[in-house]
Design an enzyme around this catalytic site. Structure first.
Site, PDB file in Angstrom:
ATOM      1  CB  CYS A   1      -0.937  -0.011   1.192  1.00  0.00           C
ATOM      2  SG  CYS A   1      -2.140  -1.360   1.097  1.00  0.00           S
TER       3      CYS A   1
ATOM      4  CG  HIS B   1      -6.175   1.296   2.160  1.00  0.00           C
ATOM      5  ND1 HIS B   1      -5.269   1.768   1.231  1.00  0.00           N
ATOM      6  CD2 HIS B   1      -5.418   0.806   3.184  1.00  0.00           C
ATOM      7  CE1 HIS B   1      -4.051   1.564   1.656  1.00  0.00           C
ATOM      8  NE2 HIS B   1      -4.109   0.978   2.847  1.00  0.00           N
TER       9      HIS B   1
ATOM     10  CG  HIS C   1      -1.227   4.836   5.536  1.00  0.00           C
ATOM     11  ND1 HIS C   1      -1.188   4.747   4.163  1.00  0.00           N
ATOM     12  CD2 HIS C   1      -1.448   3.557   5.976  1.00  0.00           C
ATOM     13  CE1 HIS C   1      -1.363   3.495   3.781  1.00  0.00           C
ATOM     14  NE2 HIS C   1      -1.534   2.755   4.872  1.00  0.00           N
TER      15      HIS C   1
END
Length: 376
Positions: free
Chosen positions: A135, A304, A267
């Site tokens: 990610c 996400h 994040h």
């Protein structure tokens, strides 16, 4: 040597970059019913889909990437037919969705990478490299792209990322929470877990010394540095020490101090472990140096987006710098105890503070990337 961002394009579940930023400022964007896979079997009932076409069509990630690369090159006025242009694509999942939908034998190995998708947008582009760094892949792609223009390996680099939802990733997040998550609540005391988003992004960067505004227009931002770490702390659990090492690496490479940062694009996954760990790292590195940055994040509104996450944040950061407004953290109502002494932006947009902008992107296995930007 710093790099300059000349143009870009982004696609999320909320639309293009402008539509996404407008929705973030309003603070009311949320997930929709899951349209990929069997929600009952996966134990995931909601998601953040790109609202174009059938979600069960293979190679959607490649199609989004082609669109964003074409638009980014147009916006930058960089012509691959007249200058040396390379491309670095970050992806957490590559074209795994296509493999799941089709007979794996029907998916050529090269389609798992993205040279074909990039060259559909610009056949004259030279080298195309795909990096799959979980990610934080978009952040790693940006770091490699900056290296390439600084070293003269290319006159310009398209740094890009793309990811589509996959049943295997949905099945994984469905096993984490006791009940299906209704929405992402970054840094909230009542957060219940993450939901997947999808999309793509692309930006064109050049070395600062090679930029002539009369040829290509004004730069959008300076990329000072990207700090990297791979702490291998745990398969999935983050490490404050490893994240902090990436932050410190960014400031060391940039020759700047953490206290100079005015805005952090966190994040912020809304998970049990990421949010307090990220708060601890921000406190250990930025606050300990005398900093007090404003903190926002985008996953409450777009989910996400896996390997695209860093570049999604980059697009929002550029718009914060251009418009002078920072969107609040969608889904955040009551800050978690570990974040109560941090300036988490809740409820309403705020003026963009001065100083540097920090972009956080962390991946499974402790693969971390932290980028520093400033106004051009």
């Amino acid at each position: 040597m710093t790099a300059l961002i000349l143009g870009g394009a982004t696609l999320t579940s909320l639309g293009d970059g402008a539509a996404t930023f407008t929705a973030l400022l309003a603070g009311d964007a949320g997930p929709v019913p899951l349209a990929h896979g069997d929600p009952g079997r996966l134990r995931v009932t909601r998601g953040h889909h790109v609202p174009h076409g059938d979600p069960n069509t293979p190679f959607r990630a490649s199609g989004w990437l082609t669109r964003c690369v074409r638009e980014a090159l147009d916006a930058s006025a960089v012509d691959p037919a007249r200058t040396r242009v390379a491309c670095v694509v970050g992806s957490g999942l590559r074209e795994l969705a296509a493999v799941e939908l089709l007979d794996p034998r029907a998916v050529p190995v090269q389609r798992l990478h993205f040279a074909h998708a990039v060259r559909r947008a610009a056949p004259e582009i030279g080298e195309v490299v795909t990096v799959s760094n979980a990610c934080s892949a978009g952040g790693h792609a940006l770091a490699l792209a900056q290296d390439m223009v600084e070293l003269g390996d290319a006159d310009a680099v398209v740094v890009a990322a793309t990811d589509a939802m996959t049943e295997s990733m949905l099945a994984m997040i469905g096993r984490v929470a006791d009940e299906p998550t209704d929405r992402v609540r970054p840094f909230d005391a009542g957060r219940t877990g993450v939901l997947l988003g999808e999309g793509a992004a692309a930006f064109v960067i050049v070395a600062e010394g090679s930029h002539r505004p009369d040829q290509r227009g004004a730069a959008l931002a300076r990329v000072l540095a990207t700090g990297l770490s791979c702490d291998a702390h745990h398969e999935t659990a983050p490490s404050a020490e490893g994240i902090g090492r990436a932050m410190r690496d960014a400031y060391h490479r940039a020759g700047r101090r953490p206290r100079e940062t005015g805005l952090v694009l966190a994040h912020g996954t809304g998970t049990a472990l990421n949010d307090p760990t990220e708060c601890a790292a921000l406190r250990d590195v930025l606050v300990a140096d005398g900093g007090d940055p404003l903190i926002t994040g985008v996953k409450g509104a777009v989910g996400h987006t896996s390997g695209v996450a860093a570049l999604t944040s980059l697009d929002v950061a550029l718009r914060c710098l251009r418009t002078g407004r920072v969107p609040p953290i969608t889904g955040l109502r009551t800050p978690l105890p570990e974040g109560k002494d941090l300036r988490l932006l809740i409820g309403e947009p705020a003026p963009t503070p001065g100083g540097l902008v920090q972009l956080d992107a962390f991946g499974f296995g402790g693969v971390n990337a932290v980028t520093l930007l400033e106004r051009p």
